[in-house]
Design a protein around this motif. Structure first.
Motif, PDB file in Angstrom:
ATOM      1  N   ALA A  19       9.915  42.957  -8.076  1.00  0.00           N
ATOM      2  CA  ALA A  19       8.554  43.093  -7.556  1.00  0.00           C
ATOM      3  C   ALA A  19       8.312  44.511  -7.060  1.00  0.00           C
ATOM      4  CB  ALA A  19       8.331  42.102  -6.423  1.00  0.00           C
ATOM      5  N   ASP A  21       5.754  46.131  -4.797  1.00  0.00           N
ATOM      6  CA  ASP A  21       4.670  45.776  -3.886  1.00  0.00           C
ATOM      7  C   ASP A  21       4.821  46.490  -2.546  1.00  0.00           C
ATOM      8  OD1 ASP A  21       6.741  44.430  -2.669  1.00  0.00           O
ATOM      9  OD2 ASP A  21       5.956  42.417  -3.029  1.00  0.00           O
ATOM     10  N   THR A  24       8.389  46.808  -1.337  1.00  0.00           N
ATOM     11  CA  THR A  24       9.388  47.566  -2.089  1.00  0.00           C
ATOM     12  C   THR A  24       8.946  48.966  -2.485  1.00  0.00           C
ATOM     13  OG1 THR A  24       8.613  46.685  -4.214  1.00  0.00           O
ATOM     14  CG2 THR A  24      10.287  45.400  -3.049  1.00  0.00           C
ATOM     15  N   LEU A  52       6.159  41.116 -10.497  1.00  0.00           N
ATOM     16  CA  LEU A  52       4.969  41.046  -9.650  1.00  0.00           C
ATOM     17  C   LEU A  52       4.604  42.444  -9.177  1.00  0.00           C
ATOM     18  CD1 LEU A  52       3.959  38.448  -7.089  1.00  0.00           C
ATOM     19  CD2 LEU A  52       4.213  40.764  -6.210  1.00  0.00           C
ATOM     20  N   ILE A  53       3.296  42.688  -9.113  1.00  0.00           N
ATOM     21  CA  ILE A  53       2.823  43.967  -8.584  1.00  0.00           C
ATOM     22  C   ILE A  53       1.616  43.687  -7.700  1.00  0.00           C
ATOM     23  CG2 ILE A  53       1.219  44.514 -10.483  1.00  0.00           C
ATOM     24  CD1 ILE A  53       2.302  47.436 -10.303  1.00  0.00           C
ATOM     25  N   ASP A  54       1.462  44.495  -6.644  1.00  0.00           N
ATOM     26  CA  ASP A  54       0.264  44.365  -5.814  1.00  0.00           C
ATOM     27  C   ASP A  54      -0.462  45.712  -5.765  1.00  0.00           C
ATOM     28  OD1 ASP A  54       1.629  45.960  -4.024  1.00  0.00           O
ATOM     29  OD2 ASP A  54       1.562  44.529  -2.366  1.00  0.00           O
ATOM     30  N   SER A  55      -1.492  45.804  -4.939  1.00  0.00           N
ATOM     31  CA  SER A  55      -2.295  47.019  -4.934  1.00  0.00           C
ATOM     32  C   SER A  55      -1.482  48.236  -4.501  1.00  0.00           C
ATOM     33  CB  SER A  55      -3.519  46.841  -4.042  1.00  0.00           C
ATOM     34  OG  SER A  55      -3.142  46.537  -2.714  1.00  0.00           O
ATOM     35  N   VAL A  58       0.493  49.291  -7.565  1.00  0.00           N
ATOM     36  CA  VAL A  58      -0.420  49.949  -8.496  1.00  0.00           C
ATOM     37  C   VAL A  58      -0.732  51.359  -8.000  1.00  0.00           C
ATOM     38  CG1 VAL A  58      -2.765  49.939  -9.431  1.00  0.00           C
ATOM     39  CG2 VAL A  58      -1.446  47.813  -9.343  1.00  0.00           C
ATOM     40  N   ASP A  82       2.252  39.033 -18.155  1.00  0.00           N
ATOM     41  CA  ASP A  82       1.923  38.081 -17.083  1.00  0.00           C
ATOM     42  C   ASP A  82       1.210  38.766 -15.908  1.00  0.00           C
ATOM     43  OD1 ASP A  82       2.942  35.920 -18.544  1.00  0.00           O
ATOM     44  OD2 ASP A  82       4.971  36.301 -17.851  1.00  0.00           O
ATOM     45  N   GLN A  83       1.622  38.468 -14.670  1.00  0.00           N
ATOM     46  CA  GLN A  83       0.875  38.944 -13.499  1.00  0.00           C
ATOM     47  C   GLN A  83       0.689  40.467 -13.477  1.00  0.00           C
ATOM     48  OE1 GLN A  83       1.883  40.718 -10.659  1.00  0.00           O
ATOM     49  NE2 GLN A  83       0.331  40.191  -9.130  1.00  0.00           N
ATOM     50  N   ALA A  86      -1.951  41.427 -15.999  1.00  0.00           N
ATOM     51  CA  ALA A  86      -3.262  40.932 -15.584  1.00  0.00           C
ATOM     52  C   ALA A  86      -3.855  41.802 -14.469  1.00  0.00           C
ATOM     53  CB  ALA A  86      -3.140  39.480 -15.118  1.00  0.00           C
ATOM     54  N   VAL A  87      -3.023  42.241 -13.550  1.00  0.00           N
ATOM     55  CA  VAL A  87      -3.515  43.110 -12.471  1.00  0.00           C
ATOM     56  C   VAL A  87      -3.966  44.460 -13.038  1.00  0.00           C
ATOM     57  CG1 VAL A  87      -2.821  44.408 -10.407  1.00  0.00           C
ATOM     58  CG2 VAL A  87      -2.222  41.994 -10.618  1.00  0.00           C
TER      59      VAL A  87
END
Lengths: 99, 157
Positions: A19, A21, A24, A52-55, A58, A82-83, A86-87
């Motif tokens: 991940a 995010d 991390t 997984l990635i979040d803002s 990004v 996948d996620q 999509a982000v």
């Protein structure tokens, strides 16, 4: 999260596992800073094992993109699914980053 | 983390069939623990598919980040209460905190063409769930609702 850097003839490849995010991103920033400092012509960020990635994640990749581009280089993202994919699409970054 | 669960109905007519509550320290270090808990809860939504799951987890994660980093900025003693109502084809998750109130309505849509490096969290939350409400006060309550029935309008491709 684990990030492995491999360099080959002006290209840096970053393989990210797990991940990327808010939790991390602090671990990857020194690696990204070192890549930028070396002014590579091309940076390939491998997302095939990114789960997984979040803002924040990004934001780190966008920062890398802008800084490498400012030095005349290029950043591409490959293998996103996948996620994370999509982000990138939601934030309209998939085409810019070649994902 | 402390919590509990009740089963309230059959899940028809939009009523929740299960209500799960837990409390967690508002620390980024607990982010993956909380996401894993919510991920497990979403697996009980009978009709949820991978996209539904990913969109809700992404939105919830951004909401958790905002509370920890902005609501409880500079503090390590904050707590977040999470209540999940799991229906047959919809989920409502409420996050409650006693940190700084966020002027949720005033958050502007980021200019995506400029490739912003931050300020995308609230935009992502709004884009990924069907209903977002925020009520500030002594206890701030952020409510996220996502329905499978609106799946055709889902944000993530």
């Amino acid at each position: 999260m684990n990030c492995t850097r491999t360099d080959l003839e002006g290209e840096s490849r970053l393989h990210i596992v797990g991940a990327l995010d808010t939790l991390t991103v602090r671990d990857i920033r020194p690696i990204l800073d070192a890549v930028v400092a070396d002014r590579p012509k091309r940076v390939t960020v491998e997302f095939d094992e990114l789960t997984l990635i979040d803002s924040s994640g990004v934001g780190a990749i966008v920062s890398l993109f802008k800084r490498v581009k400012a030095d005349g280089g290029k950043v591409v993202v490959v293998g996103a699914h996948d996620q994370p994919l999509a982000v990138l699409k939601l934030l309209r970054l998939d085409r810019v980053l070649g994902a | 983390v402390a919590g509990g669960a009740t089963k309230e109905g059959a899940g028809d007519g939009g009523h929740p069939c299960a209500r799960v509550a837990f409390q967690v320290q508002a620390l980024i270090a607990h982010r993956h623990l909380v996401l894993n808990l919510v991920s497990a809860l979403l697996s009980y939504v009978e009709t949820a598919d991978r996209q539904f799951h990913d969109e809700m987890i992404t939105a919830f994660g951004e909401a958790f980040n905002n509370i920890v980093m902005h609501g409880y900025s500079g503090r390590s003693d904050g707590m977040i209460d999470v209540v999940a109502e799991l229906g047959a084809d919809e989920v409502t998750i409420r996050l409650m905190d006693t940190g700084l109130e966020v002027d949720f309505a005033s958050v502007v849509v980021p200019d995506l063409d400029s490739m912003p490096e931050g300020g995308m969290g609230v935009f992502m939350i709004r884009a990924l769930v069907d209903e977002v409400t925020y009520q500030g006060g002594a206890v701030n309550v952020l409510s996220l609702t996502k329905r499978m029935s609106s799946r055709e309008d889902a944000a993530l491709p």
